[in-house]
Design a protein around this motif. Structure first.
Motif, PDB file in Angstrom:
ATOM      1  N   SER A   1      -2.622   9.548  -4.164  1.00  0.00           N
ATOM      2  CA  SER A   1      -1.799   8.496  -4.742  1.00  0.00           C
ATOM      3  C   SER A   1      -2.185   7.130  -4.203  1.00  0.00           C
ATOM      4  CB  SER A   1      -0.330   8.775  -4.442  1.00  0.00           C
ATOM      5  OG  SER A   1      -0.163   8.875  -3.064  1.00  0.00           O
ATOM      6  N   LEU A   2      -3.205   7.084  -3.403  1.00  0.00           N
ATOM      7  CA  LEU A   2      -3.625   5.773  -2.902  1.00  0.00           C
ATOM      8  C   LEU A   2      -4.181   4.946  -4.059  1.00  0.00           C
ATOM      9  CD1 LEU A   2      -5.250   6.831   0.437  1.00  0.00           C
ATOM     10  CD2 LEU A   2      -3.031   5.806   0.046  1.00  0.00           C
ATOM     11  N   PRO A   3      -3.717   3.733  -4.177  1.00  0.00           N
ATOM     12  CA  PRO A   3      -4.116   2.943  -5.334  1.00  0.00           C
ATOM     13  C   PRO A   3      -5.599   2.592  -5.264  1.00  0.00           C
ATOM     14  CG  PRO A   3      -2.934   1.599  -3.788  1.00  0.00           C
ATOM     15  CD  PRO A   3      -2.858   2.987  -3.270  1.00  0.00           C
ATOM     16  N   LYS A   4      -6.216   2.647  -6.404  1.00  0.00           N
ATOM     17  CA  LYS A   4      -7.644   2.344  -6.430  1.00  0.00           C
ATOM     18  C   LYS A   4      -7.846   0.902  -6.852  1.00  0.00           C
ATOM     19  CE  LYS A   4      -9.319   6.519  -5.681  1.00  0.00           C
ATOM     20  NZ  LYS A   4      -8.159   7.350  -5.944  1.00  0.00           N
ATOM     21  N   LYS A   5      -6.969   0.441  -7.719  1.00  0.00           N
ATOM     22  CA  LYS A   5      -7.245  -0.889  -8.253  1.00  0.00           C
ATOM     23  C   LYS A   5      -6.022  -1.788  -8.143  1.00  0.00           C
ATOM     24  CE  LYS A   5      -6.326   0.791 -12.926  1.00  0.00           C
ATOM     25  NZ  LYS A   5      -5.561   1.950 -12.489  1.00  0.00           N
ATOM     26  N   ASP A   6      -6.258  -2.996  -8.535  1.00  0.00           N
ATOM     27  CA  ASP A   6      -5.241  -4.020  -8.468  1.00  0.00           C
ATOM     28  C   ASP A   6      -4.025  -3.639  -9.314  1.00  0.00           C
ATOM     29  OD1 ASP A   6      -3.847  -6.289  -8.351  1.00  0.00           O
ATOM     30  OD2 ASP A   6      -5.558  -7.615  -8.687  1.00  0.00           O
ATOM     31  N   GLU A   7      -2.872  -3.743  -8.744  1.00  0.00           N
ATOM     32  CA  GLU A   7      -1.683  -3.479  -9.548  1.00  0.00           C
ATOM     33  C   GLU A   7      -0.783  -4.682  -9.557  1.00  0.00           C
ATOM     34  OE1 GLU A   7      -0.181   0.097  -7.915  1.00  0.00           O
ATOM     35  OE2 GLU A   7      -1.782   1.285  -8.811  1.00  0.00           O
ATOM     36  N   GLY A   8      -1.389  -5.841  -9.437  1.00  0.00           N
ATOM     37  CA  GLY A   8      -0.609  -7.063  -9.586  1.00  0.00           C
ATOM     38  C   GLY A   8       0.077  -7.535  -8.337  1.00  0.00           C
ATOM     39  N   GLU A   9      -0.181  -6.865  -7.195  1.00  0.00           N
ATOM     40  CA  GLU A   9       0.414  -7.391  -5.988  1.00  0.00           C
ATOM     41  C   GLU A   9      -0.388  -8.597  -5.536  1.00  0.00           C
ATOM     42  OE1 GLU A   9      -1.300  -4.540  -5.878  1.00  0.00           O
ATOM     43  OE2 GLU A   9      -0.051  -2.867  -5.163  1.00  0.00           O
ATOM     44  N   ARG A  10       0.298  -9.499  -4.912  1.00  0.00           N
ATOM     45  CA  ARG A  10      -0.414 -10.624  -4.340  1.00  0.00           C
ATOM     46  C   ARG A  10      -0.799 -10.243  -2.916  1.00  0.00           C
ATOM     47  NH1 ARG A  10       1.292 -15.897  -2.033  1.00  0.00           N
ATOM     48  NH2 ARG A  10       3.449 -15.254  -2.195  1.00  0.00           N
ATOM     49  N   ILE A  11      -2.034 -10.488  -2.599  1.00  0.00           N
ATOM     50  CA  ILE A  11      -2.478 -10.132  -1.250  1.00  0.00           C
ATOM     51  C   ILE A  11      -2.389 -11.352  -0.356  1.00  0.00           C
ATOM     52  CG2 ILE A  11      -4.426  -9.330   0.111  1.00  0.00           C
ATOM     53  CD1 ILE A  11      -5.093  -7.459  -2.009  1.00  0.00           C
ATOM     54  N   VAL A  12      -1.690 -11.203   0.739  1.00  0.00           N
ATOM     55  CA  VAL A  12      -1.531 -12.332   1.653  1.00  0.00           C
ATOM     56  C   VAL A  12      -2.066 -11.953   3.021  1.00  0.00           C
ATOM     57  CG1 VAL A  12       0.487 -13.245   0.498  1.00  0.00           C
ATOM     58  CG2 VAL A  12       0.764 -11.606   2.339  1.00  0.00           C
ATOM     59  N   GLU A  13      -2.096 -12.955   3.866  1.00  0.00           N
ATOM     60  CA  GLU A  13      -2.592 -12.700   5.211  1.00  0.00           C
ATOM     61  C   GLU A  13      -1.518 -11.995   6.037  1.00  0.00           C
ATOM     62  OE1 GLU A  13      -3.210 -16.763   5.939  1.00  0.00           O
ATOM     63  OE2 GLU A  13      -5.355 -16.692   5.545  1.00  0.00           O
ATOM     64  N   THR A  14      -1.970 -11.394   7.115  1.00  0.00           N
ATOM     65  CA  THR A  14      -1.021 -10.762   8.018  1.00  0.00           C
ATOM     66  C   THR A  14      -0.170 -11.828   8.695  1.00  0.00           C
ATOM     67  OG1 THR A  14      -3.105 -10.365   9.107  1.00  0.00           O
ATOM     68  CG2 THR A  14      -1.566  -8.567   9.061  1.00  0.00           C
ATOM     69  N   TYR A  15       0.982 -11.405   9.144  1.00  0.00           N
ATOM     70  CA  TYR A  15       1.852 -12.350   9.819  1.00  0.00           C
ATOM     71  C   TYR A  15       1.365 -12.566  11.251  1.00  0.00           C
ATOM     72  CZ  TYR A  15       5.917 -14.167  12.204  1.00  0.00           C
ATOM     73  OH  TYR A  15       6.753 -14.938  12.957  1.00  0.00           O
ATOM     74  N   LEU A  16       1.010 -13.788  11.544  1.00  0.00           N
ATOM     75  CA  LEU A  16       0.557 -14.087  12.909  1.00  0.00           C
ATOM     76  C   LEU A  16       1.320 -15.278  13.444  1.00  0.00           C
ATOM     77  CD1 LEU A  16      -3.302 -13.640  12.519  1.00  0.00           C
ATOM     78  CD2 LEU A  16      -1.700 -12.092  13.585  1.00  0.00           C
ATOM     79  N   SER A  17       2.611 -15.218  13.332  1.00  0.00           N
ATOM     80  CA  SER A  17       3.460 -16.298  13.820  1.00  0.00           C
ATOM     81  C   SER A  17       3.075 -17.640  13.221  1.00  0.00           C
ATOM     82  CB  SER A  17       3.386 -16.402  15.351  1.00  0.00           C
ATOM     83  OG  SER A  17       3.759 -15.199  15.919  1.00  0.00           O
ATOM     84  N   GLY A  18       2.526 -17.601  12.040  1.00  0.00           N
ATOM     85  CA  GLY A  18       2.215 -18.849  11.354  1.00  0.00           C
ATOM     86  C   GLY A  18       0.922 -19.491  11.789  1.00  0.00           C
ATOM     87  N   LEU A  19       0.118 -18.770  12.564  1.00  0.00           N
ATOM     88  CA  LEU A  19      -1.076 -19.411  13.097  1.00  0.00           C
ATOM     89  C   LEU A  19      -2.364 -19.043  12.377  1.00  0.00           C
ATOM     90  CD1 LEU A  19      -0.658 -19.410  16.957  1.00  0.00           C
ATOM     91  CD2 LEU A  19      -0.592 -21.309  15.396  1.00  0.00           C
ATOM     92  N   ASN A  20      -2.244 -18.284  11.295  1.00  0.00           N
ATOM     93  CA  ASN A  20      -3.456 -17.783  10.664  1.00  0.00           C
ATOM     94  C   ASN A  20      -4.470 -18.885  10.384  1.00  0.00           C
ATOM     95  OD1 ASN A  20      -0.913 -16.575   9.780  1.00  0.00           O
ATOM     96  ND2 ASN A  20      -2.234 -14.970   9.007  1.00  0.00           N
ATOM     97  N   VAL A  21      -5.694 -18.566  10.604  1.00  0.00           N
ATOM     98  CA  VAL A  21      -6.747 -19.411  10.051  1.00  0.00           C
ATOM     99  C   VAL A  21      -7.673 -18.515   9.251  1.00  0.00           C
ATOM    100  CG1 VAL A  21      -6.728 -21.263  11.734  1.00  0.00           C
ATOM    101  CG2 VAL A  21      -8.031 -19.233  12.202  1.00  0.00           C
TER     102      VAL A  21
END
Ligand code: NFV
Ligand code: SF4
Ligand code: SF4
Ligand code: SF4
Lengths: 296, 638, 359, 147, 100, 138
Positions: free
Chosen positions: B562-582
């Motif tokens: 059941s692992l998704p193979k393709k895009d199902e319309g989710e938006r991919i975002v960065e991991t939460y890093l206390s707001g410090l992502n670069v």
């Protein structure tokens, strides 16, 4: 005579299927209501007015209205299976199946939850997952001892047999009852043992395991928590065998006690949690088992 | 049972014992690597097929004595024993290892005295026998053993050609020992004559010794000697058991001994001690950890799936005699202590092979515990454990071996992102781990059985299982998590893994799952008749529960798909890093103007579950128990 | 391979009301290294002296921080008054003391709540803040603002409090005191709280001094130092002794602050009883010329305003060294060696105020 | 009516606020004002939040952080600038390190004035924000229906 | 304490169902009673945040409520005493309302 | 009641020795602060012991002069010194933990080193939207 037996068996099968179905439908409603009530009572204990009783449902419905964001595309599958196995556990429980099986299935569900935390791949969710594991390590012994104790008291591992047994297991298992109440605090994610994810924000792990889960996926996690409540409370109920009314009363009392504990303790550290739960399990749980086995 | 039938069985059994030995000799004589490799495939498959045929074709027998006799073979064994002792003697002198030297001298003189003095009376009516337990063991040896041999073809090629060019290529010797070892394993499970059994037993000791020392560096040589020392220690007890048995009851046959019941406690105890050394139980467990220096196929074959199982095999054999006695309880305690201590220690380990080793010891401990309890239900659980553990652990070792070659490290912490880097291997590892402790899989079923057996027999002992399992859960899940966590996506790279390795891995994955799905069948056909004497399908795990387990299994398999193979319309975002992502997903802007990646390591809790403290506690307690055990059998002397 | 986890802790983090970052290097949950990073609240307001005249700067000083707002204003004014040799009316001194202590109570209650939250005691947090609201009510009734008092002024205070109101304050303070007793019971005697606080993050007496720690942090390590002993405002007119504790751990810091709560109520009573009649401000003429290091005791410890005027309307330099800045070295030194679960609590035991620190 | 209105979860970030507005936001959660009555929870995690309460003006170092938080919030989402610093830069807008109001960095939906803001004003602001949130939700649905 | 709170009335003040009477002297928002104003621009000069814009010629006086920090400086300085600090706080606005 | 504040002027080469003396006498380092004046730069090193306030004032002719770090004496000095470096652009050598200009990441470097012209007051507040939302599905 033989006929009678067959009918009886069919009846039992019927009852257990109906119970299972009822749980499927009413389980989350019950869980949600209890959670809502819990939040309200907690608020009152904190001198606040508190949210509406139906708030947990609003939250879940709200989450379904949100956009789905993910870090990894495959992450939500773990949540689906967490929910699936929680429901499965509950159904097993309410169908009167083997208590050990219920526990194993619950463990499996919990493991999916933990893996979901790892899959989230953020530092906080991973630490949350490790902590959840520590929590599992802390409560697992006591839960298993409960099953062992039940068996020793009623000669059966079957929930169905236990709740129809005329004997009240609590008479033989007072220690185990205390121990279970103790670890229930962990399972219900209540302070002092809400280490991995707490109901409230404001803690060192942000939202722990659920940090990377949002929108509908988070809603499913919430629903899984709802589904969890009935059978966790059900564990307490088991101690009263067929004395249903007393059982229900004590369940309510125990839950209230949990809320009270939630509001009167600081969160502990994992070292204390594991040590304390193990010691409690050893003294109350194991002690109880030994005494029982010595008594024969 | 017709005579023809018996003869057929006997031939198959002899083939299984003889053919690998023959194959070993042939392989030793082939200098060409490629040709030898091909031969390994062929021989391996032959052994596999024959063992399956034996079990499928004759699985219905209950127990058959085979009165095979051969003077020549006995001569070979007699001299073989001498040769082996001599070999160890020479090597000990060469490497100045006094302790093994000492033991080997004792053992050889004991046996020489015995054989010279009583040799003419040492006649067994039935040298060989077959029963369901032997068949189950044979199947494990035949299938897993040959798969590992096949795996070794690719592994050793990589090992010598790419990974360790500094190590002398002695693959001819390697495969020689491997096959010879298989022969000995078959010998152990089919022998009724204790002298024979002992001979094969010593062959496995020697093989293990030689293979641990395969790399010939200082560490492996030291560890090899540690292993041989501890196994010889068990060997001495084995020898004493035989001698005492013969002197008091005039028999050297296993079935006769078992028939004597409580009258033969001393040999039973001594055999148990021998079994516990081979099964690396607590005071003797350190040799197995040292054995991890050997190439991975060795660890898989000798030190988890089969050889160490010879130890518990012996214990399961004598279990009915142990059941309900003080000695039995003490044996159970040794197993229990081992299980709980090593499970705890495994938490603090980050070397993959060491985790596997500790978990192996722990599971063997569980089996020993069941044997000590000795009730039918316990024995039933013990056999289940043997089967499931052999397969899943084999799979785990083999996968770790490949991963180690690809990552050049076998540290669990280096397995970050494995699910992306090597998806197929990662899934294999996951299946293996799930097989070790997760709900619908085999080991859990077995543990469940153990728990139920314990509750009925001795509720006090459940505590060991209960706490130990909690620890087990912890170290497996965190490892699974490590594999699944995707911190930094990387390229997939699963090239360079040979066909032989894949074959073995796929076969074992299939076996892990298949065994779980068919376990009610296996239980009913093979184990329950052996344990309870009849097929009582509903004794322990009722059909309903089996069904539920299979449903769960279905869910779990569904999970993989059941692992998704393709895009199902989710938006991919960065991991939460206390707001410090670069930019990249796991990088953040750190103090001192740096851009850093966060690092997530698992918990090892070494302060609480450290190897040093716990193992010294474990060794001390278990020595105490072993001493008590020996003490408890002494009244029989007088 | 070392098993060290590295996580970015903050700036956005639910336990931190304000942005600060710690790079935590941990083994399991044991912190082995913690490197701080700051600068998310740095505005550079000290440089506003170039644009705003010295009277306007009072508003800026008050807005350095919303928690210790009043004492900022007070210290600034105190500094200017010292440079310009302004004799402030005595009633103004008493009013300043009254407000200072009110703001100390509100700050300490706020902190107690936050620290309770950091060790996971939600209801304690809620109750602390519930009581704090009553203090805020007094503050609002007397100054017109809940957190930004806006009553500091060079030469006195901007508002007076009538005597009837003062009486009412005494009654209210007595009531608040009763409720504070209840929560302080929990802080000081609850088993689970002690479990979390005792023996954690010990700062020895010598370290405390040499790392430049100030305020309750210093007093909890057994060093008797309280800038109110410099007798600015009306502190010379009332009886009091600094609150001390000896252990130097988190619990001691809680003890000191709880003690200061009651000390403050006591001071308020004294101030109101001894409050003289008279005007509350004097007219200010001219511009400051000279320099002064104004030192006062904030809830978090000693604050220093270095003010330098050159005779023009605009100051030449204003420099603020706040207590949190002085306490950061100490916290960086004691963070390694504690558990992750204690990090938020430890951070909070210095009662960090980043907006003060970074200005 | 959507359920968004019944359970708006907030995240709060302090970008160079003087704490005055900050603690008033916190005060909203405490017994006196108890915004949990409206189902408001302070999540502390952008991924769970619907409403982004931001206090204080934005400085150089904060830009990236504020953007990160904003981007990590799932739609529909609303930004509420709380306090004069956040709405316009306030008394600090001339400081060399201050960029100005929050709207210099991310789109702001609701402006709540006050120095410091009163908790009542924050509640009002959040109520307004809920309105905007619902609007955005309908738009989102329309957008989804179209594509 | 916890139990006591459970059975006593919560401390919550049910805003916005109930509104508290603002405290006397509470600083809320600035209004100008324009009829008395002399457009002297003193308030504009004194305002630390430049929230007030006074046009002497056009005779306009405007305040940006999103800038006023309710410091009361303008009130203090106004020679005509036409500025008043109300006790009611100024209301929040959505982006749409502001741009209108 | 103006409290007594001792002010002692020193030159860079004396600095570390003087500070060490204070350390030996167990004075607390209260603060280090810098002031830019039109003709010189002053750095104040303030110490306190039992409410006795002593201030050493280091006078620098310009911002090129090397200032020795005292962080090897008082560890906590490193925070002040980094701050001074970042705001005034002074050259402080030998800080035990040198943030190398990342202590405050300011919009303007060395903001206090000069006196910038006052910013033109802006009157109208208009919300400016200048950031596109990233990562939104197209
Ligand atoms: N107390 C205080 Fe401050 C000042 N000055 C300090 O660090 O809180 Ni905002
Ligand atoms: S608006 Fe006022 S109270 Fe709010 S943060 Fe800015 S200065 Fe502080
Ligand atoms: S100071 Fe008063 S009179 Fe002058 S412009 Fe302002 S409001 Fe009008
Ligand atoms: S109260 Fe202060 S900020 Fe507001 S308009 Fe008047 S002077 Fe300006």
């Amino acid at each position: 005579m033989a006929d009678c037996y067959v009918i009886n068996r069919e009846l039992i099968a019927m009852v257990s299927i109906i119970m299972g179905l009822l749980y499927l439908v009413l389980g989350p409603l019950f869980g949600g209501l209890v959670t809502g009530l819990d939040r309200r009572i907690s608020a009152r204990m904190q001198g606040r007015f508190g949210p509406p009783i139906l708030q947990p449902f609003y939250d879940v419905l709200k989450l379904f209205e949100k956009e789905q964001i993910v870090v990894r595309r495959s992450q939500n599958v773990y949540v689906y299976f967490y929910l699936l196995f929680i429901v499965f556990t509950g159904v097993l429980f309410f169908m009167g199946e083997d208590l050990l099986l219920v526990i194993f299935s619950l463990t499996l569900a919990a493991i999916f939850f933990v893996l979901a935390g790892y899959k989230g791949g953020s530092p906080f969710s991973i630490i949350g997952a490790e902590r959840e594991l520590l929590q599992m390590m802390a409560y697992e012994p006591m839960v298993l001892m409960m099953a062992v104790g039940m068996y020793m008291a009623t000669k059966s591992f079957y929930v169905g047999d236990i709740v129809t047994s005329p004997a009240m297991p609590i008479m033989l298992l007072p220690g185990i009852f205390i121990g279970l109440t103790y670890v229930l605090t962990i399972k219900l994610r209540k302070s002092p043992f809400d280490l991995s994810t707490s109901h409230h924000g404001h803690q060192e792990l942000v939202k722990g395991i659920t940090t990377e889960y949002s929108g509908p996926a988070l809603a499913l996690i919430e629903i899984a928590h709802f589904y969890e409540v009935p059978f966790l409370v059900g564990f307490v109920f088991l101690f009263f065998g067929s004395h249903w009314l007393l059982g229900l009363l004590v369940c309510a009392a125990v839950y209230f006690l949990e809320i009270l504990i939630d509001n009167t303790f600081a969160r502990t550290k994992w070292q204390f949690m594991v040590a304390a739960s193990w010691v409690v399990a050893a003294i109350f749980g194991f002690g109880n088992i030994i005494i029982l086995s010595l008594l024969g | 049972m017709t005579l023809a039938f018996l003869i057929m069985i006997q031939n198959l059994v002899l083939f299984l014992i003889g053919f690998p030995a023959l194959a070993a000799l042939i392989l030793a004589g082939v200098p060409n690597n490629n040709f030898r490799n091909r031969l390994v495939w062929v021989f391996g498959l032959i052994i596999l097929v024959v063992s399956v045929v034996l079990v499928v074709g004759f699985g219905s027998i209950s127990s058959e004595m085979l009165s095979f006799h051969s003077k020549a073979l006995e001569k070979v064994m007699f001299y073989g024993e001498w040769v082996m002792s001599l070999l160890i003697l020479v090597l000990s002198i060469k490497h100045k290892k006094l302790a093994p030297l000492f033991l080997v001298v004792i053992q050889t003189s004991l046996l020489t005295w015995f054989e010279l003095g009583y040799g003419h009376q040492l006649e067994a009516a039935n040298n060989l026998f077959v029963d369901k337990l032997s068949l189950v063991m044979a199947l494990i040896i035949g299938v897993i053993g040959s798969l590992i041999c096949i795996y070794a073809v690719g592994y050793m090629k990589e090992f010598h050609e790419k990974q360790h060019p500094e190590i002398k290529d002695r693959r001819a010797l390697f495969f020689f020992i491997l096959f010879f070892f298989l022969s000995a394993m078959f010998g152990i499970v089919f022998s009724n004559n204790l002298m024979w059994l002992f001979f094969f037993w010593e062959v496995t000791t020697l093989s293990s010794f030689l293979l641990i020392g395969y790399k010939q560096n200082e560490e492996s040589i030291n560890n090899a000697f540690r292993a041989v020392f501890m196994n010889l220690f068990g060997g001495v007890f084995f020898a004493m058991a035989i001698i005492y048995l013969f002197l008091t009851t005039n028999t050297i046959e296993l079935n006769q001994m078992l028939g004597l019941g409580g009258l033969v406690m001393l040999p039973v105890v001594f055999l148990s001690i021998a079994g516990m050394t081979k099964a690396a139980q607590m005071p003797f467990s350190s040799w197995l950890l040292g054995a991890m220096v050997a190439p991975t196929p060795v660890s898989a074959l000798l030190h988890s799936s089969t050889m160490v199982k010879a130890g518990v095999y012996l214990l399961i054999r004598v279990a009915p005699l142990l059941g309900g006695t003080l000695a039995g309880l003490l044996v159970a305690c040794v197993g229990g202590v081992t299980f709980i201590i090593t499970s705890f220690i495994a938490i603090s380990q980050s070397d993959a092979k060491k985790v596997l080793a500790y978990s192996t010891i722990a599971n063997l401990g569980l089996i020993v515990m069941c044997s000590g309890i000795g009730t039918p239900a316990a024995i039933w659980a013990a056999i289940l454990l043997v089967i499931f553990h052999a397969i899943a652990k084999g799979l785990l070792f083999l996968s770790v071996g490949v991963v180690e070659h690809k990552l050049h490290s076998r540290d669990i912490e280096s397995m970050d992102n494995l699910i992306i880097k090597m998806p197929r291997l990662a899934w294999m590892l996951l299946v293996g781990m799930a097989g070790m402790f997760l709900a619908p899989f085999g080991m859990l079923i077995s543990k469940w059985a153990v728990l139920k057996a314990l509750v009925d027999a001795n509720p006090g002992l459940t505590v060991v299982l209960i706490y130990g399992s909690a620890a087990t859960l912890f170290f497996w899940v965190k490892w699974m998590g490590k594999i699944l966590a995707v911190v930094q996506p990387e390229k997939t790279d699963e090239t360079g893994i040979s066909r032989s390795e894949w074959t073995a891995l796929y076969a074992l994955v299939t076996a892990t799952i298949a065994v779980c799905l068919t376990f009610p069948l296996i239980s009913r056909l093979m184990i329950e008749p052996f344990v309870f004497g009849s097929s009582t399908a509903t004794t322990i795990l009722t059909r309903g529960n089996s069904l539920i387990m299979i449903i769960m299994m279905g869910f779990v398999i569904l999970f993989r798909f059941s692992l998704p193979k393709k895009d199902e319309g989710e938006r991919i975002v960065e991991t939460y890093l206390s707001g410090l992502n670069v930019d990249q997903r796991n990088a953040y802007s750190a103090p001192l103007g740096a851009t850093k990646s966060f690092i997530s390591k698992n918990y090892y809790l070494s302060k609480y579950f450290g190897e040093k403290n716990l193992s010294s506690i474990g060794v001390a307690t278990s020595w105490l128990i072993v001493m008590l055990l020996i003490g408890s059998s002494l009244p029989w002397l007088v | 391979m070392s098993n060290r986890t590295i996580i970015p802790f903050g700036p956005q983090h639910p336990v931190l009301p304000e942005p600060i970052h710690l790079d935590l290097v941990m083994e399991d949950e044991l912190v082995v290294e913690a490197i701080p990073r700051i600068g998310w609240v740095h505005r550079g307001l000290e440089k506003l002296v170039e644009k705003k005249d010295f009277l306007e700067m009072t508003y800026v000083a008050e807005r350095i921080c919303g928690i210790c707002s009043f004492i900022h204003g007070l210290t600034y004014c105190h500094g200017i008054e010292q440079i310009m040799n302004i004799e402030v009316p005595i009633r103004a001194h008493f009013l300043r003391t009254l407000w200072s202590e009110l703001s100390r109570i509100h700050s300490h209650l706020l902190w107690l709540g936050l620290v309770a939250d950091a060790f996971g005691f939600e209801s304690l947090f809620m109750h602390s803040w519930r009581i704090r609201e009553k203090v805020l009510d007094i503050i609002e009734a007397t100054t017109g603002g809940r957190v930004i008092f806006g009553s500091a002024k060079v030469g006195g205070t901007r508002r007076d409090i009538d005597n009837e109101m003062l009486k009412r304050i005494i009654a209210q303070v007595t009531e608040i005191e009763k409720e504070m007793k209840e929560i302080s019971q929990t802080f000081l005697n609850d088993y689970s709280v002690q479990q979390r606080l005792k023996g954690v993050g010990i700062l020895s007496k010598a370290d405390a001094n040499m790392l430049g720690a100030v305020g309750p942090m210093l007093r909890a390590s057994g060093i008797n130092q309280d800038m109110r002993k410099l007798n600015y405002a009306a502190y010379g007119h009332i009886d009091w002794e600094p609150v001390m504790a000896q252990d130097g751990d988190c619990f001691a810091r809680v003890e000191v602050r709880v003690g200061e709560l009651f000390q403050a109520t006591d001071m308020i009573r004294q101030v109101i009883e001894k409050m003289p009649e008279g005007p509350v401000d004097v007219k200010v003429t001219g511009s400051p010329n000279g320099e002064f290091f104004a030192r006062t005791e904030q809830p978090r410890g000693e604050v220093i305003y270095y003010l330098k005027g050159n005779g023009s309307k605009n100051l030449e330099r204003m420099r603020v060294r706040t207590p949190t800045f002085a306490n950061i070295p100490a916290i960086t030194k004691i963070l390694p060696g504690i558990q992750l679960a204690d990090v938020p609590m430890m951070l909070l035991t210095i009662d960090p105020c980043i907006s003060c620190t970074e200005r | 009516m959507t359920y968004l209105a019944k359970s708006p979860w907030i995240i709060h970030y302090d970008a160079t606020s003087c704490n005055g507005c900050d603690i008033e936001v916190l005060a909203c959660l405490t017994p006196m004002y108890d915004v949990e009555r409206f189902g408001i929870i302070n999540t502390g995690n952008p991924k769970h939040a619907d409403i982004f309460l931001i206090t204080g003006s934005v400085n150089e170092q904060n830009v990236k952080v504020v953007e990160n938080i904003y981007n990590q919030m799932p739609n529909p989402k609303v930004v509420v600038a709380i306090g004069i610093c956040a709405t316009s830069g306030g008394i600090f807008r001339e400081c060399y390190n201050v960029l100005g109001g929050v709207d210099k960095v991310i789109p702001v939906d609701v402006y709540v004035p006050g120095c410091a803001v009163r908790p009542e004003a924050i509640i009002d602001g959040v109520v307004k924000a809920i309105g905007v949130l619902e609007e955005k939700h309908t738009q989102m649905k329309k957008g989804a229906a179209k594509s | 304490m916890v139990l006591k709170s459970l059975f006593s009335k919560p401390a919550t003040y049910m805003y916005p169902l109930l509104t508290r009477e603002p405290m006397v002297g509470s600083r809320g928002s600035i209004v100008n009673h324009v009829d008395q104003c002399s457009y002297c621009t003193l308030c504009q000069k004194k305002c630390p945040t430049d929230a007030i814009v006074v046009d002497r010629e056009k005779k306009t006086w405007a305040i940006d409520s999103m800038r006023c920090i309710t410091c009361n400086a303008c009130v203090d300085v106004c020679p005509k005493s036409c500025l008043e600090m109300l006790t009611t706080y100024s209301s929040s606005k959505t982006a749409a309302e502001l741009s209108r | 009641m103006i409290e007594e504040q001792k002010l002692i002027e020193i030159i860079p080469s004396e600095l570390v020795a003087k500070v060490r003396d204070m350390f030996v006498e167990q004075y607390r380092l209260v603060q280090i602060g810098c002031t830019k004046l039109p003709d010189r730069i002053e750095i104040n090193y303030s110490f306190d012991k039992n409410y006795q306030f002593i201030n050493y004032r280091l006078i620098l002719a310009n911002d090129k002069v090397e200032v020795p770090s005292v962080s090897s004496v008082y560890w906590n000095a490193l925070f002040y010194e980094n701050e001074i470096h970042d705001l005034f652009g002074l050259n402080i050598v030998g800080i035990v933990l040198d943030f190398k200009g990342t202590f405050y990441e300011t919009k303007e470097k060395y903001a206090f080193a000069t006196c910038p012209p006052p910013i033109e007051p802006v009157i109208k507040t208009t919300p400016v939207v200048n950031i596109k939302e990233k990562g939104k599905p197209q």
